[in-house]
Design a protein around this motif. Structure first.
Motif, PDB file in Angstrom:
ATOM      1  N   ASP A  19      46.992  41.032  42.859  1.00 36.83           N
ATOM      2  CA  ASP A  19      45.247  42.000  42.813  1.00 36.83           C
ATOM      3  C   ASP A  19      44.896  41.213  42.030  1.00 36.83           C
ATOM      4  N   GLU A  20      45.407  41.191  41.020  1.00 42.20           N
ATOM      5  CA  GLU A  20      43.987  40.932  39.565  1.00 42.20           C
ATOM      6  C   GLU A  20      44.333  39.224  39.936  1.00 42.20           C
ATOM      7  N   ASN A  21      45.091  38.808  40.350  1.00 45.78           N
ATOM      8  CA  ASN A  21      44.897  37.165  40.104  1.00 45.78           C
ATOM      9  C   ASN A  21      44.305  36.995  41.429  1.00 45.78           C
ATOM     10  N   LYS A  22      44.210  37.106  42.616  1.00 46.00           N
ATOM     11  CA  LYS A  22      43.352  37.127  44.103  1.00 46.00           C
ATOM     12  C   LYS A  22      42.105  37.162  43.583  1.00 46.00           C
ATOM     13  N   ALA A  23      41.834  38.434  42.345  1.00 48.15           N
ATOM     14  CA  ALA A  23      40.317  38.409  42.335  1.00 48.15           C
ATOM     15  C   ALA A  23      39.746  37.307  41.919  1.00 48.15           C
ATOM     16  N   GLY A  24      40.297  37.047  40.563  1.00 47.63           N
ATOM     17  CA  GLY A  24      40.077  35.416  39.743  1.00 47.63           C
ATOM     18  C   GLY A  24      40.379  34.201  40.916  1.00 47.63           C
ATOM     19  N   ILE A  25      41.131  34.524  41.304  1.00 48.89           N
ATOM     20  CA  ILE A  25      40.822  32.578  43.182  1.00 48.89           C
ATOM     21  C   ILE A  25      39.724  33.248  43.536  1.00 48.89           C
ATOM     22  N   ARG A  26      39.669  34.196  43.742  1.00 46.03           N
ATOM     23  CA  ARG A  26      37.630  34.186  44.999  1.00 46.03           C
ATOM     24  C   ARG A  26      37.165  34.381  43.844  1.00 46.03           C
ATOM     25  N   GLU A  27      37.290  34.515  42.615  1.00 45.52           N
ATOM     26  CA  GLU A  27      35.119  34.122  41.576  1.00 45.52           C
ATOM     27  C   GLU A  27      35.880  32.710  42.018  1.00 45.52           C
ATOM     28  N   ILE A  36      32.349  27.053  47.385  1.00 46.55           N
ATOM     29  CA  ILE A  36      31.987  26.826  48.808  1.00 46.55           C
ATOM     30  C   ILE A  36      30.849  27.953  48.989  1.00 46.55           C
ATOM     31  N   ASP A  37      31.035  28.326  49.958  1.00 45.33           N
ATOM     32  CA  ASP A  37      29.602  28.772  50.106  1.00 45.33           C
ATOM     33  C   ASP A  37      30.034  29.954  51.655  1.00 45.33           C
ATOM     34  N   PHE A  38      30.155  30.939  50.703  1.00 47.34           N
ATOM     35  CA  PHE A  38      31.343  32.508  51.479  1.00 47.34           C
ATOM     36  C   PHE A  38      29.783  33.843  52.475  1.00 47.34           C
ATOM     37  N   SER A  39      28.854  33.457  52.480  1.00 47.03           N
ATOM     38  CA  SER A  39      27.886  34.162  53.215  1.00 47.03           C
ATOM     39  C   SER A  39      27.703  33.625  54.404  1.00 47.03           C
ATOM     40  N   GLU A  40      27.692  35.338  55.306  1.00 50.67           N
ATOM     41  CA  GLU A  40      27.571  34.982  56.775  1.00 50.67           C
ATOM     42  C   GLU A  40      28.223  33.916  57.189  1.00 50.67           C
ATOM     43  N   GLU A  41      29.633  34.482  56.711  1.00 54.78           N
ATOM     44  CA  GLU A  41      30.579  33.749  57.482  1.00 54.78           C
ATOM     45  C   GLU A  41      30.562  32.293  57.012  1.00 54.78           C
ATOM     46  N   LYS A  42      29.471  31.702  56.784  1.00 60.66           N
ATOM     47  CA  LYS A  42      30.135  30.190  56.692  1.00 60.66           C
ATOM     48  C   LYS A  42      31.505  29.501  56.201  1.00 60.66           C
ATOM     49  N   ALA A  43      32.100  30.887  55.790  1.00 64.47           N
ATOM     50  CA  ALA A  43      33.448  30.595  54.797  1.00 64.47           C
ATOM     51  C   ALA A  43      34.586  32.049  55.326  1.00 64.47           C
ATOM     52  N   LEU A  44      35.444  32.157  55.171  1.00 61.53           N
ATOM     53  CA  LEU A  44      36.635  33.093  55.266  1.00 61.53           C
ATOM     54  C   LEU A  44      37.330  33.344  53.931  1.00 61.53           C
ATOM     55  N   MET A  45      37.200  34.500  53.067  1.00 61.31           N
ATOM     56  CA  MET A  45      38.409  34.253  52.243  1.00 61.31           C
ATOM     57  C   MET A  45      39.447  35.872  52.851  1.00 61.31           C
ATOM     58  N   LEU A  46      40.385  35.086  52.487  1.00 62.06           N
ATOM     59  CA  LEU A  46      41.539  36.368  53.397  1.00 62.06           C
ATOM     60  C   LEU A  46      43.037  36.325  53.182  1.00 62.06           C
TER      61      LEU A  46
END
Length: 428
Positions: A95-103, A109-119
Protein backbone atom coordinates in the motif's frame (compact mmCIF):
# COMPACT_ATOMS: atom_id res chain seq x y z
CA UNK A 1 2.10 10.24 -38.15
CA UNK A 2 0.48 7.47 -36.08
CA UNK A 3 1.49 6.88 -32.47
CA UNK A 4 2.98 3.53 -33.51
CA UNK A 5 5.20 5.30 -36.04
CA UNK A 6 6.21 7.85 -33.40
CA UNK A 7 7.17 5.14 -30.92
CA UNK A 8 9.06 3.23 -33.59
CA UNK A 9 10.93 6.32 -34.83
CA UNK A 10 11.97 7.27 -31.30
CA UNK A 11 13.34 3.80 -30.52
CA UNK A 12 10.68 2.41 -28.18
CA UNK A 13 9.55 -0.68 -30.03
CA UNK A 14 11.26 -4.04 -29.99
CA UNK A 15 8.31 -6.22 -31.08
CA UNK A 16 4.58 -6.05 -31.74
CA UNK A 17 1.85 -8.58 -32.28
CA UNK A 18 -0.47 -8.39 -35.31
CA UNK A 19 1.51 -5.49 -36.80
CA UNK A 20 -0.90 -4.31 -39.51
CA UNK A 21 -4.04 -4.90 -37.44
CA UNK A 22 -2.46 -2.96 -34.57
CA UNK A 23 -1.61 -0.07 -36.89
CA UNK A 24 -5.19 0.04 -38.16
CA UNK A 25 -6.60 -0.20 -34.64
CA UNK A 26 -4.54 2.73 -33.35
CA UNK A 27 -5.26 4.89 -36.39
CA UNK A 28 -9.03 4.36 -36.29
CA UNK A 29 -9.81 4.23 -32.57
CA UNK A 30 -9.29 6.09 -29.32
CA UNK A 31 -7.46 3.12 -27.90
CA UNK A 32 -7.07 2.24 -24.24
CA UNK A 33 -3.72 0.69 -23.37
CA UNK A 34 -2.01 -0.39 -20.19
CA UNK A 35 1.33 -1.15 -18.56
CA UNK A 36 1.71 -2.88 -15.22
CA UNK A 37 3.98 -1.56 -12.47
CA UNK A 38 5.13 -3.91 -9.74
CA UNK A 39 4.93 -2.18 -6.31
CA UNK A 40 8.19 -3.60 -4.94
CA UNK A 41 9.44 -0.13 -3.92
CA UNK A 42 7.87 3.21 -3.02
CA UNK A 43 9.53 4.81 -6.03
CA UNK A 44 9.94 4.02 -9.68
CA UNK A 45 13.38 4.56 -11.23
CA UNK A 46 14.95 5.53 -14.53
CA UNK A 47 14.71 1.90 -15.67
CA UNK A 48 10.91 2.37 -15.75
CA UNK A 49 11.07 5.53 -17.87
CA UNK A 50 10.68 3.83 -21.25
CA UNK A 51 7.34 2.39 -20.15
CA UNK A 52 6.23 5.67 -18.56
CA UNK A 53 7.20 7.77 -21.58
CA UNK A 54 5.42 5.33 -23.91
CA UNK A 55 2.19 5.83 -21.95
CA UNK A 56 2.74 9.59 -22.12
CA UNK A 57 3.15 9.45 -25.92
CA UNK A 58 -0.04 7.39 -26.19
CA UNK A 59 -1.93 10.07 -24.27
CA UNK A 60 -0.41 12.92 -26.29
CA UNK A 61 -1.70 11.23 -29.45
CA UNK A 62 -5.27 11.02 -28.13
CA UNK A 63 -5.33 7.54 -26.59
CA UNK A 64 -6.14 6.62 -22.99
CA UNK A 65 -3.39 5.02 -20.86
CA UNK A 66 -3.91 2.88 -17.79
CA UNK A 67 -1.24 2.60 -15.15
CA UNK A 68 -1.95 -0.73 -13.49
CA UNK A 69 -0.37 -1.06 -10.08
CA UNK A 70 0.09 -4.71 -9.18
CA UNK A 71 -1.29 -4.73 -5.66
CA UNK A 72 -2.50 -8.28 -6.20
CA UNK A 73 0.34 -9.74 -8.26
CA UNK A 74 2.79 -7.87 -6.03
CA UNK A 75 1.85 -10.32 -3.29
CA UNK A 76 3.41 -13.02 -5.48
CA UNK A 77 6.10 -11.38 -7.60
CA UNK A 78 6.80 -11.59 -11.31
CA UNK A 79 9.55 -14.10 -12.20
CA UNK A 80 10.10 -12.40 -15.57
CA UNK A 81 13.70 -11.31 -15.97
CA UNK A 82 14.59 -12.53 -12.48
CA UNK A 83 17.06 -15.24 -11.48
CA UNK A 84 15.97 -15.67 -7.88
CA UNK A 85 12.83 -15.76 -5.79
CA UNK A 86 11.54 -12.30 -4.98
CA UNK A 87 10.95 -11.38 -1.34
CA UNK A 88 7.26 -11.50 -0.40
CA UNK A 89 5.92 -8.10 0.70
CA UNK A 90 3.31 -7.38 3.32
CA UNK A 91 0.06 -5.65 2.42
CA UNK A 92 1.15 -2.52 4.33
CA UNK A 93 4.38 -2.37 2.31
CA UNK A 94 2.48 -2.75 -0.95
CA UNK A 95 0.00 0.00 0.00
CA UNK A 96 2.85 2.39 0.81
CA UNK A 97 4.64 1.58 -2.44
CA UNK A 98 1.45 2.02 -4.48
CA UNK A 99 0.99 5.54 -3.12
CA UNK A 100 4.50 6.53 -4.20
CA UNK A 101 4.05 5.07 -7.69
CA UNK A 102 0.75 6.90 -8.16
CA UNK A 103 2.39 10.21 -7.30
CA UNK A 104 5.28 9.69 -9.72
CA UNK A 105 3.16 8.56 -12.66
CA UNK A 106 1.05 11.68 -12.22
CA UNK A 107 4.04 13.83 -13.19
CA UNK A 108 4.14 12.25 -16.65
CA UNK A 109 0.48 11.44 -17.31
CA UNK A 110 -2.68 13.55 -16.89
CA UNK A 111 -5.21 11.58 -14.84
CA UNK A 112 -7.81 14.36 -14.70
CA UNK A 113 -11.29 13.83 -16.22
CA UNK A 114 -10.46 10.16 -16.89
CA UNK A 115 -7.92 11.07 -19.56
CA UNK A 116 -5.95 8.24 -17.96
CA UNK A 117 -6.76 5.68 -15.29
CA UNK A 118 -4.85 4.43 -12.29
CA UNK A 119 -6.03 0.96 -11.29
CA UNK A 120 -4.94 -1.75 -8.88
CA UNK A 121 -5.32 -5.41 -9.83
CA UNK A 122 -5.92 -6.28 -6.18
CA UNK A 123 -9.48 -5.07 -6.81
CA UNK A 124 -10.23 -8.24 -8.78
CA UNK A 125 -7.43 -10.71 -8.06
CA UNK A 126 -7.78 -10.87 -4.28
CA UNK A 127 -11.44 -11.86 -4.60
CA UNK A 128 -10.89 -14.77 -6.97
CA UNK A 129 -12.12 -18.20 -5.93
CA UNK A 130 -9.43 -20.81 -6.51
CA UNK A 131 -11.68 -23.57 -7.87
CA UNK A 132 -13.63 -21.26 -10.17
CA UNK A 133 -10.34 -19.66 -11.36
CA UNK A 134 -8.91 -23.08 -12.28
CA UNK A 135 -12.13 -24.08 -14.01
CA UNK A 136 -12.76 -20.86 -15.94
CA UNK A 137 -9.23 -19.57 -16.59
CA UNK A 138 -6.72 -22.35 -15.95
CA UNK A 139 -8.25 -24.62 -18.57
CA UNK A 140 -7.14 -22.18 -21.31
CA UNK A 141 -3.44 -22.56 -20.49
CA UNK A 142 -1.09 -25.24 -21.75
CA UNK A 143 1.78 -26.19 -19.44
CA UNK A 144 3.78 -27.15 -22.53
CA UNK A 145 3.52 -23.58 -23.83
CA UNK A 146 4.13 -21.96 -20.46
CA UNK A 147 7.44 -23.70 -19.81
CA UNK A 148 8.70 -22.54 -23.20
CA UNK A 149 8.33 -18.88 -22.19
CA UNK A 150 11.75 -17.35 -21.61
CA UNK A 151 10.74 -15.89 -18.24
CA UNK A 152 9.74 -19.33 -16.97
CA UNK A 153 12.58 -21.22 -18.64
CA UNK A 154 15.31 -19.02 -17.16
CA UNK A 155 13.96 -19.50 -13.64
CA UNK A 156 13.59 -23.26 -14.05
CA UNK A 157 17.23 -23.46 -15.07
CA UNK A 158 18.43 -21.36 -12.13
CA UNK A 159 19.67 -22.82 -8.83
CA UNK A 160 16.55 -21.68 -6.97
CA UNK A 161 14.14 -22.97 -9.59
CA UNK A 162 10.60 -21.69 -10.03
CA UNK A 163 7.99 -21.87 -7.29
CA UNK A 164 4.40 -22.85 -7.97
CA UNK A 165 3.32 -19.40 -6.75
CA UNK A 166 5.44 -17.69 -9.40
CA UNK A 167 4.33 -20.14 -12.06
CA UNK A 168 0.81 -18.80 -11.58
CA UNK A 169 1.93 -15.25 -12.39
CA UNK A 170 1.38 -15.68 -16.13
CA UNK A 171 -2.22 -16.70 -15.52
CA UNK A 172 -2.83 -13.74 -13.23
CA UNK A 173 -1.33 -11.20 -15.63
CA UNK A 174 -3.38 -12.69 -18.46
CA UNK A 175 -6.44 -12.36 -16.22
CA UNK A 176 -5.58 -8.67 -15.73
CA UNK A 177 -5.62 -8.15 -19.50
CA UNK A 178 -8.95 -9.97 -19.79
CA UNK A 179 -10.46 -7.93 -16.95
CA UNK A 180 -9.31 -4.62 -18.44
CA UNK A 181 -10.56 -5.63 -21.89
CA UNK A 182 -13.95 -6.52 -20.43
CA UNK A 183 -14.43 -3.52 -18.14
CA UNK A 184 -12.49 -0.74 -19.91
CA UNK A 185 -12.25 -1.97 -23.52
CA UNK A 186 -8.46 -2.04 -23.09
CA UNK A 187 -7.06 -4.05 -25.99
CA UNK A 188 -3.37 -3.12 -25.92
CA UNK A 189 -0.81 -4.16 -23.32
CA UNK A 190 2.73 -2.80 -23.41
CA UNK A 191 5.82 -3.70 -21.41
CA UNK A 192 9.49 -4.62 -21.39
CA UNK A 193 10.84 -7.35 -23.63
CA UNK A 194 10.81 -9.78 -20.69
CA UNK A 195 6.99 -9.48 -20.64
CA UNK A 196 6.47 -10.92 -24.13
CA UNK A 197 5.31 -14.34 -22.93
CA UNK A 198 2.89 -12.85 -20.40
CA UNK A 199 1.47 -10.41 -22.95
CA UNK A 200 0.93 -13.11 -25.58
CA UNK A 201 -0.78 -15.29 -22.97
CA UNK A 202 -3.13 -12.41 -22.16
CA UNK A 203 -3.95 -11.81 -25.83
CA UNK A 204 -4.84 -15.48 -26.19
CA UNK A 205 -7.04 -15.41 -23.08
CA UNK A 206 -8.89 -12.29 -24.25
CA UNK A 207 -9.60 -14.02 -27.58
CA UNK A 208 -10.77 -17.26 -25.96
CA UNK A 209 -12.99 -15.70 -23.28
CA UNK A 210 -14.25 -12.46 -24.85
CA UNK A 211 -13.86 -13.12 -28.56
CA UNK A 212 -11.90 -9.85 -28.97
CA UNK A 213 -8.66 -9.17 -30.80
CA UNK A 214 -6.08 -7.75 -28.39
CA UNK A 215 -2.56 -6.52 -29.10
CA UNK A 216 0.88 -6.27 -27.55
CA UNK A 217 3.97 -4.05 -27.79
CA UNK A 218 7.28 -4.72 -26.08
CA UNK A 219 10.18 -2.33 -25.50
CA UNK A 220 13.89 -3.14 -25.61
CA UNK A 221 16.04 -3.29 -22.51
CA UNK A 222 17.85 0.05 -22.52
CA UNK A 223 21.57 -0.08 -21.83
CA UNK A 224 24.18 2.66 -22.07
CA UNK A 225 26.87 2.71 -24.73
CA UNK A 226 29.16 0.94 -22.27
CA UNK A 227 26.65 -1.90 -21.87
CA UNK A 228 25.45 -0.96 -18.37
CA UNK A 229 21.74 -1.34 -17.59
CA UNK A 230 20.03 2.04 -17.78
CA UNK A 231 19.72 3.83 -14.45
CA UNK A 232 22.55 2.21 -12.50
CA UNK A 233 25.15 4.45 -10.81
CA UNK A 234 27.74 4.22 -8.05
CA UNK A 235 24.91 5.04 -5.61
CA UNK A 236 22.53 2.42 -6.98
CA UNK A 237 19.25 3.09 -8.78
CA UNK A 238 18.37 6.54 -10.14
CA UNK A 239 15.04 7.00 -8.36
CA UNK A 240 12.26 9.30 -9.55
CA UNK A 241 11.43 10.15 -5.94
CA UNK A 242 13.22 13.45 -5.14
CA UNK A 243 13.67 12.32 -1.54
CA UNK A 244 15.70 9.31 -2.69
CA UNK A 245 17.54 10.99 -5.55
CA UNK A 246 17.55 14.79 -5.57
CA UNK A 247 16.57 16.76 -8.70
CA UNK A 248 20.15 18.07 -8.91
CA UNK A 249 21.57 14.54 -8.82
CA UNK A 250 18.96 13.56 -11.42
CA UNK A 251 20.09 16.47 -13.62
CA UNK A 252 23.73 15.46 -13.23
CA UNK A 253 22.90 11.87 -14.15
CA UNK A 254 21.70 13.06 -17.56
CA UNK A 255 24.55 15.55 -18.01
CA UNK A 256 26.96 12.64 -17.61
CA UNK A 257 25.40 10.73 -20.52
CA UNK A 258 27.93 9.03 -22.78
CA UNK A 259 28.49 10.89 -26.06
CA UNK A 260 27.18 7.92 -28.04
CA UNK A 261 23.88 7.93 -26.12
CA UNK A 262 22.88 11.61 -26.31
CA UNK A 263 20.69 11.54 -29.43
CA UNK A 264 19.14 8.19 -28.46
CA UNK A 265 18.27 9.40 -24.97
CA UNK A 266 16.85 12.67 -26.30
CA UNK A 267 14.51 10.59 -28.46
CA UNK A 268 13.47 8.27 -25.65
CA UNK A 269 13.36 10.55 -22.62
CA UNK A 270 12.20 13.94 -23.93
CA UNK A 271 9.37 15.11 -26.16
CA UNK A 272 11.60 17.23 -28.40
CA UNK A 273 10.94 16.82 -32.16
CA UNK A 274 12.96 14.15 -33.93
CA UNK A 275 13.89 16.64 -36.66
CA UNK A 276 15.83 18.65 -34.06
CA UNK A 277 17.30 15.53 -32.44
CA UNK A 278 18.70 14.31 -35.78
CA UNK A 279 21.03 17.32 -35.80
CA UNK A 280 22.56 16.18 -32.49
CA UNK A 281 23.87 12.99 -34.11
CA UNK A 282 26.37 15.10 -36.04
CA UNK A 283 27.70 17.07 -33.05
CA UNK A 284 31.00 16.48 -31.28
CA UNK A 285 32.99 17.84 -28.35
CA UNK A 286 31.79 21.09 -26.79
CA UNK A 287 28.72 21.26 -29.01
CA UNK A 288 27.63 17.80 -27.90
CA UNK A 289 28.09 18.81 -24.27
CA UNK A 290 25.63 21.65 -24.87
CA UNK A 291 23.13 19.07 -26.11
CA UNK A 292 23.72 17.09 -22.89
CA UNK A 293 22.79 20.19 -20.90
CA UNK A 294 19.50 20.41 -22.78
CA UNK A 295 18.87 16.67 -22.31
CA UNK A 296 19.45 17.05 -18.56
CA UNK A 297 17.20 20.11 -18.37
CA UNK A 298 14.33 18.54 -20.31
CA UNK A 299 14.49 15.21 -18.48
CA UNK A 300 14.56 16.97 -15.10
CA UNK A 301 11.69 19.25 -16.13
CA UNK A 302 9.51 16.28 -17.10
CA UNK A 303 10.23 14.34 -13.90
CA UNK A 304 10.45 17.18 -11.33
CA UNK A 305 9.04 20.32 -12.92
CA UNK A 306 10.45 23.41 -14.62
CA UNK A 307 11.38 25.04 -11.32
CA UNK A 308 13.66 22.19 -10.25
CA UNK A 309 15.19 22.03 -13.73
CA UNK A 310 16.10 25.73 -13.54
CA UNK A 311 17.52 25.38 -10.03
CA UNK A 312 19.64 22.43 -11.16
CA UNK A 313 20.89 24.33 -14.21
CA UNK A 314 21.76 27.27 -11.95
CA UNK A 315 23.60 25.03 -9.48
CA UNK A 316 25.57 23.39 -12.29
CA UNK A 317 26.60 26.77 -13.66
CA UNK A 318 27.72 27.91 -10.20
CA UNK A 319 29.85 24.77 -9.79
CA UNK A 320 31.32 24.35 -13.26
CA UNK A 321 31.26 27.88 -14.66
CA UNK A 322 29.24 29.53 -17.41
CA UNK A 323 27.06 27.34 -19.61
CA UNK A 324 26.28 28.35 -23.19
CA UNK A 325 22.97 27.19 -24.68
CA UNK A 326 22.69 28.31 -28.33
CA UNK A 327 19.26 29.46 -29.49
CA UNK A 328 19.36 27.24 -32.58
CA UNK A 329 20.19 23.97 -30.78
CA UNK A 330 17.10 21.85 -29.98
CA UNK A 331 15.09 25.06 -30.23
CA UNK A 332 11.85 23.52 -28.92
CA UNK A 333 13.42 23.03 -25.49
CA UNK A 334 12.36 25.55 -22.82
CA UNK A 335 15.84 25.91 -21.30
CA UNK A 336 17.12 29.51 -20.92
CA UNK A 337 19.33 30.49 -23.83
CA UNK A 338 22.61 32.30 -24.28
CA UNK A 339 25.61 32.38 -21.94
CA UNK A 340 24.31 31.39 -18.52
CA UNK A 341 26.23 32.24 -15.37
CA UNK A 342 24.63 32.04 -11.95
CA UNK A 343 25.66 32.41 -8.34
CA UNK A 344 24.41 30.17 -5.54
CA UNK A 345 24.17 26.43 -5.23
CA UNK A 346 20.86 25.82 -3.44
CA UNK A 347 20.11 22.78 -5.57
CA UNK A 348 23.18 20.83 -4.44
CA UNK A 349 22.60 17.72 -2.32
CA UNK A 350 22.94 18.93 1.26
CA UNK A 351 23.32 17.41 4.73
CA UNK A 352 23.28 19.07 8.12
CA UNK A 353 25.74 18.11 10.86
CA UNK A 354 26.25 19.21 14.45
CA UNK A 355 29.43 21.29 14.37
CA UNK A 356 30.57 19.90 17.70
CA UNK A 357 30.30 16.35 16.40
CA UNK A 358 32.29 17.06 13.23
CA UNK A 359 35.07 19.63 13.76
CA UNK A 360 38.20 18.15 15.34
CA UNK A 361 36.42 14.80 15.80
CA UNK A 362 35.31 13.40 12.45
CA UNK A 363 37.58 11.76 9.88
CA UNK A 364 37.10 13.03 6.33
CA UNK A 365 36.58 9.46 5.10
CA UNK A 366 33.54 9.25 7.39
CA UNK A 367 32.30 12.59 6.09
CA UNK A 368 32.43 11.35 2.50
CA UNK A 369 30.59 8.16 3.48
CA UNK A 370 27.88 9.96 5.46
CA UNK A 371 27.34 12.36 2.56
CA UNK A 372 26.71 9.42 0.22
CA UNK A 373 29.68 10.20 -2.02
CA UNK A 374 31.35 6.91 -1.09
CA UNK A 375 29.82 3.56 -0.21
CA UNK A 376 32.36 2.63 2.46
CA UNK A 377 35.52 3.76 4.19
CA UNK A 378 37.62 1.64 1.85
CA UNK A 379 35.84 3.31 -1.09
CA UNK A 380 36.68 6.73 0.41
CA UNK A 381 40.32 5.78 0.96
CA UNK A 382 40.55 4.59 -2.62
CA UNK A 383 39.10 7.91 -3.82
CA UNK A 384 41.66 9.86 -1.79
CA UNK A 385 44.51 7.66 -3.03
CA UNK A 386 43.47 8.30 -6.62
CA UNK A 387 43.38 12.06 -6.02
CA UNK A 388 39.66 12.41 -6.55
CA UNK A 389 38.55 13.69 -3.12
CA UNK A 390 38.25 17.44 -2.46
CA UNK A 391 37.16 19.69 0.40
CA UNK A 392 36.32 23.26 -0.66
CA UNK A 393 38.28 22.71 -3.86
CA UNK A 394 41.41 21.47 -2.11
CA UNK A 395 42.55 17.94 -2.92
CA UNK A 396 42.85 15.55 0.01
CA UNK A 397 46.04 13.52 0.33
CA UNK A 398 45.68 11.83 3.72
CA UNK A 399 43.43 8.96 4.81
CA UNK A 400 43.66 9.98 8.45
CA UNK A 401 42.81 13.65 8.06
CA UNK A 402 40.29 14.99 10.58
CA UNK A 403 37.86 17.82 9.84
CA UNK A 404 39.16 21.09 11.27
CA UNK A 405 38.03 24.73 11.42
CA UNK A 406 40.21 25.36 8.36
CA UNK A 407 37.85 23.14 6.36
CA UNK A 408 34.81 25.22 7.31
CA UNK A 409 33.76 28.32 5.36
CA UNK A 410 30.70 30.24 6.55
CA UNK A 411 29.58 27.14 8.48
CA UNK A 412 29.68 25.05 5.32
CA UNK A 413 31.93 22.40 3.80
CA UNK A 414 31.79 21.61 0.07
CA UNK A 415 32.81 18.05 -0.75
CA UNK A 416 33.64 16.80 -4.23
CA UNK A 417 34.22 13.24 -5.46
CA UNK A 418 35.77 13.09 -8.91
CA UNK A 419 34.96 15.84 -11.37
CA UNK A 420 31.21 16.23 -11.03
CA UNK A 421 29.81 14.81 -7.77
CA UNK A 422 29.30 17.46 -5.10
CA UNK A 423 27.74 17.52 -1.63
CA UNK A 424 27.34 20.46 0.71
CA UNK A 425 27.66 20.02 4.49
CA UNK A 426 25.98 22.63 6.68
CA UNK A 427 27.28 22.84 10.25
CA UNK A 428 25.02 24.03 13.05
Amino acid sequence: MSVLSILRERGFIEATTHAQELEDYLENNRATCYIGFDPTASSLHVGSLVCIMALAHMQREGHRPIGLVGGGTGLIGDPSGKTELRKVLTQDQIDENKAGIREQLSRFIDFSEEKALMLDNAAWLTNLGYISFLRDIGRHFSINKMIKAESVKSRMESDDGLTFIEFNYMLLQAYDFMELAKTHDCLLQMGGSDQWGNIVAGIDLVRRTLGKQAFGITFPLITTASGIKMGKTHKGAVWLDPERFSPYEYYQFWVNTDDMDVARFLALFTFLPMKEIEVVKKLEGVDLNKAKTILAYEATKIAHGEGEARKSLKAAASMFGSIEVPSDLLSSASIPRGMLSFGGDESLPTSTFNKGDAVDKMFVVDLFCDAGLCKSKSDARRLIKQGGAYINGERLDSFDQIVTDADVKDDEILLRAGKKKYHKIILK
